[in-house]
Design a protein around this motif. Structure first.
Motif, short mmCIF file in Angstrom:
data_model
loop_
_atom_site.label_atom_id
_atom_site.label_comp_id
_atom_site.label_asym_id
_atom_site.label_seq_id
_atom_site.Cartn_x
_atom_site.Cartn_y
_atom_site.Cartn_z
N GLN A 56 0.82 -1.21 0.00
CA GLN A 56 0.00 0.00 0.00
C GLN A 56 0.86 1.25 0.00
O GLN A 56 1.73 1.40 0.83
CB GLN A 56 -0.87 0.04 1.26
N ASN A 61 -4.39 6.28 3.15
CA ASN A 61 -4.45 5.05 3.94
C ASN A 61 -3.72 5.20 5.27
O ASN A 61 -4.16 4.71 6.30
CB ASN A 61 -3.82 3.89 3.17
N VAL A 71 -7.41 -3.00 8.26
CA VAL A 71 -7.25 -3.80 7.04
C VAL A 71 -6.74 -2.97 5.86
O VAL A 71 -6.05 -3.48 4.98
CB VAL A 71 -8.58 -4.52 6.70
N LEU A 72 -7.05 -1.67 5.82
CA LEU A 72 -6.62 -0.86 4.68
C LEU A 72 -5.17 -0.41 4.81
O LEU A 72 -4.46 -0.27 3.82
CB LEU A 72 -7.54 0.37 4.57
N TRP A 79 -1.97 -7.78 7.48
CA TRP A 79 -3.14 -7.50 6.64
C TRP A 79 -3.99 -8.77 6.47
O TRP A 79 -5.22 -8.72 6.59
CB TRP A 79 -2.69 -6.99 5.25
N ARG A 83 -7.82 -9.02 7.15
CA ARG A 83 -8.69 -9.22 5.99
C ARG A 83 -9.62 -10.43 6.19
O ARG A 83 -10.80 -10.37 5.88
CB ARG A 83 -7.81 -9.42 4.76
N GLY A 281 -16.65 3.34 3.62
CA GLY A 281 -17.98 3.09 3.08
C GLY A 281 -18.83 4.33 2.92
O GLY A 281 -19.69 4.38 2.05
N SER A 284 -17.44 7.26 -0.19
CA SER A 284 -17.46 6.68 -1.54
C SER A 284 -18.90 6.42 -1.98
O SER A 284 -19.30 6.76 -3.09
CB SER A 284 -16.65 5.39 -1.57
N LYS A 353 0.44 2.22 -5.05
CA LYS A 353 1.16 1.01 -4.58
C LYS A 353 2.67 1.29 -4.63
O LYS A 353 3.10 2.19 -5.35
CB LYS A 353 0.84 -0.19 -5.48
N PRO A 446 -13.04 0.49 -9.92
CA PRO A 446 -13.47 1.42 -8.86
C PRO A 446 -13.32 0.79 -7.48
O PRO A 446 -13.15 1.49 -6.49
CB PRO A 446 -14.94 1.68 -9.18
N TRP A 447 -13.44 -0.54 -7.43
CA TRP A 447 -13.28 -1.27 -6.16
C TRP A 447 -11.92 -1.94 -6.08
O TRP A 447 -11.76 -2.87 -5.30
CB TRP A 447 -14.38 -2.32 -6.02
N ARG A 452 -6.97 -7.67 -2.69
CA ARG A 452 -7.33 -6.52 -1.86
C ARG A 452 -8.55 -5.79 -2.41
O ARG A 452 -8.80 -4.63 -2.07
CB ARG A 452 -6.17 -5.54 -1.76
N CYS A 454 -12.16 -4.28 -2.78
CA CYS A 454 -12.99 -3.74 -1.69
C CYS A 454 -13.97 -4.79 -1.16
O CYS A 454 -14.80 -5.30 -1.92
CB CYS A 454 -13.78 -2.55 -2.23
N PRO A 455 -13.90 -5.12 0.12
CA PRO A 455 -14.85 -6.12 0.65
C PRO A 455 -16.26 -5.55 0.82
O PRO A 455 -17.19 -6.30 1.07
CB PRO A 455 -14.23 -6.49 2.01
C1 HEM Z 1 -19.10 2.84 -3.92
C2 HEM Z 1 -18.58 2.42 -2.80
C3 HEM Z 1 -17.15 1.98 -2.59
C4 HEM Z 1 -16.05 2.10 -3.40
C5 HEM Z 1 -15.98 2.68 -4.79
C6 HEM Z 1 -14.92 1.52 -2.69
C7 HEM Z 1 -13.63 1.45 -3.20
C8 HEM Z 1 -12.58 0.83 -2.57
C9 HEM Z 1 -11.24 0.71 -3.12
C10 HEM Z 1 -10.77 1.26 -4.45
C11 HEM Z 1 -10.48 0.03 -2.22
C12 HEM Z 1 -8.99 -0.33 -2.36
C13 HEM Z 1 -8.15 0.79 -1.79
C14 HEM Z 1 -6.66 0.59 -1.94
O1 HEM Z 1 -6.21 -0.50 -2.30
O2 HEM Z 1 -5.95 1.56 -1.65
C15 HEM Z 1 -11.33 -0.27 -1.09
C16 HEM Z 1 -10.92 -0.94 0.02
C17 HEM Z 1 -11.72 -1.17 1.11
N1 HEM Z 1 -13.06 -0.86 1.24
FE1 HEM Z 1 -14.23 0.01 -0.15
N2 HEM Z 1 -15.36 1.07 -1.47
C18 HEM Z 1 -16.72 1.32 -1.37
C19 HEM Z 1 -17.53 1.00 -0.31
C20 HEM Z 1 -17.13 0.33 0.81
C21 HEM Z 1 -17.99 -0.06 1.90
C22 HEM Z 1 -19.51 0.18 1.95
C23 HEM Z 1 -17.21 -0.66 2.84
C24 HEM Z 1 -17.57 -1.28 4.17
C25 HEM Z 1 -18.54 -0.96 4.92
C26 HEM Z 1 -15.85 -0.65 2.33
C27 HEM Z 1 -14.76 -1.18 2.99
C28 HEM Z 1 -13.48 -1.27 2.47
C29 HEM Z 1 -12.36 -1.87 3.19
C30 HEM Z 1 -12.42 -2.47 4.59
C31 HEM Z 1 -11.25 -1.80 2.33
C32 HEM Z 1 -9.82 -2.31 2.59
C33 HEM Z 1 -9.63 -3.69 1.99
C34 HEM Z 1 -8.19 -4.22 2.01
O3 HEM Z 1 -7.25 -3.43 1.92
O4 HEM Z 1 -8.05 -5.45 2.09
N3 HEM Z 1 -15.85 -0.05 1.10
N4 HEM Z 1 -12.60 0.22 -1.34
#
Ligand code: HEM
Length: 540
Positions: A56, A61, A71-72, A79, A83, A281, A284, A353, A446-447, A452, A454-455
């Motif tokens: 990361q 972050n 976790v982020l 991690w 995770r 959450g 975004s 990254k 986007p996720w 890794r 987005c969960p």
């Molecule tokens: C439209 C809604 C969302 C978008 C676009 C989004 C996008 C992302 C992205 C791009 C990452 C990766 C970030 C990175 O690698 O630097 C991420 C990670 C994460 N997101 Fe989301 N997210 C959204 C909603 C949510 C929601 C609703 C939750 C939980 C309630 C959530 C929890 C997390 C967590 C815990 C991570 C870290 C995962 C890891 O590193 O293993 N996200 N998200």
């Protein structure tokens, strides 16, 4: 310049990297460190599937570490431990809770909008739709995440716990809204900030918010532990309860094996993850909802397209409940609208990254070696506009014709809001359901993607679909025209093309804060000289 991806799009690659024979990756060599910006799908897919090699790097972050490791913000084995537990809580039980909460709270929001427009009124206007949507997103998260039971109205009435100045929601909003200051400024600085200096109100708010977020979360953890002790090991249907339960279960299993390895989470780590759930959450999802509202009033033909799906899916009796398991999987046009919004406005404009050791990476043309300490910014904005993937994708007879006043004729298809590109319709002879298009690896991030990813992806989708089911089941959305002065000083209503242009500019001037957003929040004036006024018109 943070957020340049959105403002300059392909321009820097055209100007600096294409002449050097590297059309999709740009190298910046600055004071001692090398940075790469890329929209090469091969590189993106290769990097994101190897989180051990590409760790990361995103300042945000690290800022999000303020309330505890999570976790982020972690890498490697730490991690993996976070995770495993975190991902297990974002399951189908939570999706159902989120769906039900979203329906109820969005219904409350619509009632509030209609409250001031007189009994039996057919339409209602508000200048604060985006603030209301933010409140909606955070309330859904707190209810589903922390097991809260805030009704829309309760949330409007300030209920501060004894000994606190802010509610939990206010504390979270203040911290996320001022993330950098919250992360780096010590408590003594915000507490003793002199009242005569600019920014005093924000500092005062932060001095309470940082401490109170911690105290509120600690109370929630203690209450949940107490409840769990009374109930045995049965978790309630909320993220905090499931996280505590999963962590306790891991501790039990490990202690049985005599292993020294730690698989559970400490209270500080639980607090860090609760903050991440809320912050990752909230912003975004709220901003995705905001962009969609704007695109739908700009493209009313896509509202008609959604009405066709929603009218076929939801019972005509508004009293009849909507079931998550039967409705959500069939709401594919609603989902396509969300995916199209995220394609045009990924909340994170890049994914950062870094290499801890030298790495070889696959590109679309060859392989390259990347030295230790290189920072790679994966450009989500530009890869989502790749004409090779998105231009004229899935054009078919089912898609709505462009709006009659379409004045964006010269805008290339990949830069347009066309959610139907996400739907693969069966041919006339096939008897199958339409399907969502699966983009090539690395083309839609986007996720993020890979281990890794987005969960919270499914949770955000469920929330989005439920909110739009409520909004569009009974209403059409319109933008409210402003009153403007013509050259001779007379007041008149904005013309259609002026409103259209105003919306184009609103979208264009998006900025990247914690996530990408428009300047539409905290609208105080009655005239809505900023943001966008909204009208809900009853359909039936
Ligand atoms: C439209 C809604 C969302 C978008 C676009 C989004 C996008 C992302 C992205 C791009 C990452 C990766 C970030 C990175 O690698 O630097 C991420 C990670 C994460 N997101 Fe989301 N997210 C959204 C909603 C949510 C929601 C609703 C939750 C939980 C309630 C959530 C929890 C997390 C967590 C815990 C991570 C870290 C995962 C890891 O590193 O293993 N996200 N998200």
């Amino acid at each position: 310049m943070h957020g340049w991806e959105n403002e300059f799009k392909f321009e820097p690659y055209k100007r600096w990297s294409i002449p050097l024979g590297s059309p999709k990756s740009l190298v910046f060599a600055g004071a001692g460190r090398v940075e790469v910006s890329t929209w090469d799908r091969e590189i993106i897919a290769d990097i994101l599937r190897r989180p051990k090699d590409f760790i990361q790097f995103d300042i945000a972050n690290f800022l999000l570490n303020r309330f505890g490791p999570n976790v982020l913000s972690t890498d490697g084995e730490v991690w993996a431990r976070h995770r495993k537990l975190v991902a297990s809580t974002l399951n189908e039980n939570i999706s159902k809770v989120v769906f039900d909460q979203s329906l109820v709270l969005a219904g409350g929001m619509v009632s509030e909008i209609f409250e001031n427009s007189g009994p039996g009124s057919d339409c209602a206007e508000t200048n604060r739709i985006f603030d209301l949507v933010k409140k909606l997103a955070i309330t859904i998260l707190v209810n589903a995440g922390m097991g809260g039971n805030q009704a829309w109205k309760d949330a409007a009435v300030k209920q501060v716990k004894p000994g606190f100045k802010l509610t939990y929601i206010e504390a979270v909003k203040a911290v996320i809204g001022n993330l950098v200051a919250a992360a780096i400024l010590p408590r003594w600085f915000t507490s003793w900030y002199p009242p005569f200096l600019p920014g005093y109100d924000t500092m005062k708010l932060l001095s309470y918010a940082v401490g109170e977020f911690r105290a509120h979360t600690k109370d929630l953890i203690d209450e949940e532990k107490q409840r769990s002790a009374e109930r045995g090991s049965v978790a309630r249907n909320n993220i905090l309860s499931m996280l505590l339960n999963a962590s306790k279960e891991e501790e039990r299993i490990t202690s049985g094996t005599g292993s020294q390895a730690k698989n559970s989470l400490s209270d500080e780590e639980i607090m860090g993850n609760i903050f991440i759930f809320t912050s990752a959450g909230f912003d975004s999802t709220a901003n995705t909802l905001a962009y969609t509202l704007v695109y739908l009033v700009q493209n009313p033909q896509y509202q008609d397209w959604l009405f066709e799906e929603i009218d076929a899916l939801v019972p005509s009796d508004p009293e009849e409940p909507l079931e998550y398991t039967s409705v959500f999987p069939k709401a594919i046009r609603c989902l396509a609208v969300m995916l199209e919004t995220l394609r045009l406005h990924p909340p994170l404009v890049h994914l950062g990254k870094m290499t801890g050791t030298p790495q070889v990476v696959r590109t679309s043309t060859s392989e390259i070696e990347i030295p230790t300490g290189t920072i790679i910014f994966i450009n989500s904005v530009v890869v989502h506009l790749d004409p090779g993937v998105w231009r004229d994708l899935n054009r078919n007879k089912f898609e709505p014709a462009p709006h009659k006043d379409d004045i964006d004729g010269d805008v290339p298809d990949e830069c347009r809001f066309r959610p139907s590109r996400w739907i693969i319709n069966p041919s006339d002879t096939e008897n199958t359901q339409p399907k969502i298009f699966q983009p090539p690896k690395g083309a839609f991030i986007p996720w993020s993607m890979g281990p890794r990813v987005c969960p919270g992806q499914k949770m955000a989708q469920v929330e989005f679909v439920a909110i739009f089911l409520v909004l569009l089941r009974a209403h059409r959305l319109e933008a409210v025209k402003m009153v403007v002065r013509d050259a001779s000083g007379n007041e008149r209503e904005e013309a259609d093309h002026e409103l259209h242009e105003r919306i184009v500019q609103l979208i264009k001037k998006s900025v990247s804060k914690v996530t990408q957003e428009m300047d539409v929040y905290n609208i105080a004036d009655g005239k809505c000289s900023r943001g966008l006024g909204f009208r809900l018109v009853r359909r039936h």
